[in-house]
Design a protein around this motif. Structure first.
Motif, PDB file in Angstrom:
ATOM      1  N   LEU A  62     -12.694   5.609 -10.933  1.00  0.00           N
ATOM      2  CA  LEU A  62     -12.701   5.920  -9.452  1.00  0.00           C
ATOM      3  C   LEU A  62     -12.094   7.181  -8.929  1.00  0.00           C
ATOM      4  O   LEU A  62     -11.304   7.739  -9.652  1.00  0.00           O
ATOM      5  CB  LEU A  62     -11.750   4.653  -8.634  1.00  0.00           C
ATOM      6  CG  LEU A  62     -12.045   3.196  -8.968  1.00  0.00           C
ATOM      7  CD1 LEU A  62     -10.917   2.527  -8.732  1.00  0.00           C
ATOM      8  CD2 LEU A  62     -13.425   2.927  -8.090  1.00  0.00           C
ATOM      9  N   ILE A  63     -12.376   7.569  -7.854  1.00  0.00           N
ATOM     10  CA  ILE A  63     -11.706   8.892  -7.253  1.00  0.00           C
ATOM     11  C   ILE A  63     -10.824   8.208  -5.729  1.00  0.00           C
ATOM     12  O   ILE A  63     -11.665   7.659  -5.184  1.00  0.00           O
ATOM     13  CB  ILE A  63     -12.276  10.078  -7.038  1.00  0.00           C
ATOM     14  CG1 ILE A  63     -12.749  10.658  -8.378  1.00  0.00           C
ATOM     15  CG2 ILE A  63     -11.409  10.958  -6.272  1.00  0.00           C
ATOM     16  CD1 ILE A  63     -13.692  11.892  -8.224  1.00  0.00           C
ATOM     17  N   GLU A  64      -9.586   8.299  -5.860  1.00  0.00           N
ATOM     18  CA  GLU A  64      -8.913   7.751  -4.681  1.00  0.00           C
ATOM     19  C   GLU A  64      -8.100   8.611  -3.801  1.00  0.00           C
ATOM     20  O   GLU A  64      -7.905   9.737  -4.477  1.00  0.00           O
ATOM     21  CB  GLU A  64      -8.092   6.778  -5.063  1.00  0.00           C
ATOM     22  CG  GLU A  64      -8.647   5.478  -5.961  1.00  0.00           C
ATOM     23  CD  GLU A  64      -7.520   4.400  -6.140  1.00  0.00           C
ATOM     24  OE1 GLU A  64      -7.337   3.610  -5.177  1.00  0.00           O
ATOM     25  OE2 GLU A  64      -7.218   4.325  -7.261  1.00  0.00           O
ATOM     26  N   VAL A  65      -7.819   8.456  -2.685  1.00  0.00           N
ATOM     27  CA  VAL A  65      -6.897   9.291  -1.820  1.00  0.00           C
ATOM     28  C   VAL A  65      -6.042   8.244  -1.025  1.00  0.00           C
ATOM     29  O   VAL A  65      -6.048   7.234  -0.857  1.00  0.00           O
ATOM     30  CB  VAL A  65      -7.715   9.955  -0.779  1.00  0.00           C
ATOM     31  CG1 VAL A  65      -8.604   9.168   0.109  1.00  0.00           C
ATOM     32  CG2 VAL A  65      -6.975  11.010  -0.064  1.00  0.00           C
ATOM     33  N   ALA A  66      -4.895   9.111  -0.845  1.00  0.00           N
ATOM     34  CA  ALA A  66      -3.828   8.403   0.130  1.00  0.00           C
ATOM     35  C   ALA A  66      -3.078   9.528   0.828  1.00  0.00           C
ATOM     36  O   ALA A  66      -3.145  10.752   0.361  1.00  0.00           O
ATOM     37  CB  ALA A  66      -2.732   7.700  -0.751  1.00  0.00           C
ATOM     38  N   ARG A  67      -2.099   9.110   1.841  1.00  0.00           N
ATOM     39  CA  ARG A  67      -1.348  10.016   2.505  1.00  0.00           C
ATOM     40  C   ARG A  67      -0.088  10.228   1.348  1.00  0.00           C
ATOM     41  O   ARG A  67       0.066   9.504   0.336  1.00  0.00           O
ATOM     42  CB  ARG A  67      -0.643   9.373   3.538  1.00  0.00           C
ATOM     43  CG  ARG A  67      -1.852   9.316   4.669  1.00  0.00           C
ATOM     44  CD  ARG A  67      -1.767  10.493   5.605  1.00  0.00           C
ATOM     45  NE  ARG A  67      -2.914  10.484   6.360  1.00  0.00           N
ATOM     46  CZ  ARG A  67      -2.837   9.832   7.804  1.00  0.00           C
ATOM     47  NH1 ARG A  67      -1.675   9.196   8.158  1.00  0.00           N
ATOM     48  NH2 ARG A  67      -3.830   9.740   8.648  1.00  0.00           N
TER      49      ARG A  67
END
Length: 137
Positions: free
Chosen positions: A12-17
Motif C-alpha cells: 500500500l501507499i498511504e497518506v495522512a495529515r
C-alpha cells in the motif's frame, strides 16, 4: 501538510495529515513490495519504487489516479528515490546494479547513469542543488 509512506508488507501507499488524522490509502491495487516514495507537491505527483516480481518505478497523481510505470527495464532492487526540483529529474539508486540513475520526471525519458560502483549496495539517494548524496550498507 500531508505525509505519504509506502508499506511493503501490505503493498500500500498511504497518506495522512502531519498529526496522523485523515489517514487513507492512496494506492492499493497493482503494487508489489513498494520500497521508497518521493512527492512533488507543485506538480501533484507521487513517485515510488517497487522490488516485487517486476521491479519498477511508478508515478501517479497525489490522489493515486493515473498510475504509470516510468521504468521497468534494467532495474532489480530500486531503493531510494529523489527529485531534482530545479532540473525536473527523478533519481533512484539500485542496490543490485550498484547504480544511481535519473530520468525526466514528466516523460520518463532521457535515462542516464549518474554513478556506477561495484559492491556498493546503495540504500538511499538525495539530490540538493548540484550535489548528489547517497548511503550504502
Amino acid at each position: 501538510g500531508n505525509i505519504y509512506w509506502a508499506d511493503h508488507g501490505f503493498n500500500l501507499i498511504e497518506v495522512a495529515r502531519l498529526n496522523g488524522s485523515f489517514r487513507y490509502v492512496v494506492i492499493s491495487q497493482g503494487l508489489d513490495q513498494p520500497r521508497s516514495i518521493a512527492v512533488h507537491p507543485e506538480k501533484g505527483y507521487l513517485f515510488w519504487t517497487e522490488w516485487g516480481q517486476s521491479p519498477c518505478i511508478g508515478r501517479a497523481h497525489l490522489d493515486g489516479s493515473e498510475k504509470v510505470v516510468l521504468v521497468s527495464l534494467g532495474i532489480a532492487w530500486p531503493n531510494g528515490i529523489s527529485i531534482d526540483y530545479e532540473e525536473n529529474k527523478l533519481y533512484w539508486c539500485d542496490a543490485r546494479t550498484d547504480k544511481i540513475e535519473r530520468i525526466d520526471l514528466e516523460s520518463g525519458g532521457s535515462r542516464e547513469i549518474v554513478l556506477s560502483g561495484s559492491n556498493v549496495d546503495m540504500f538511499s539517494v538525495a539530490v540538493f542543488g548540484a550535489y548528489i548524496y547517497w548511503s550504502d550498507r
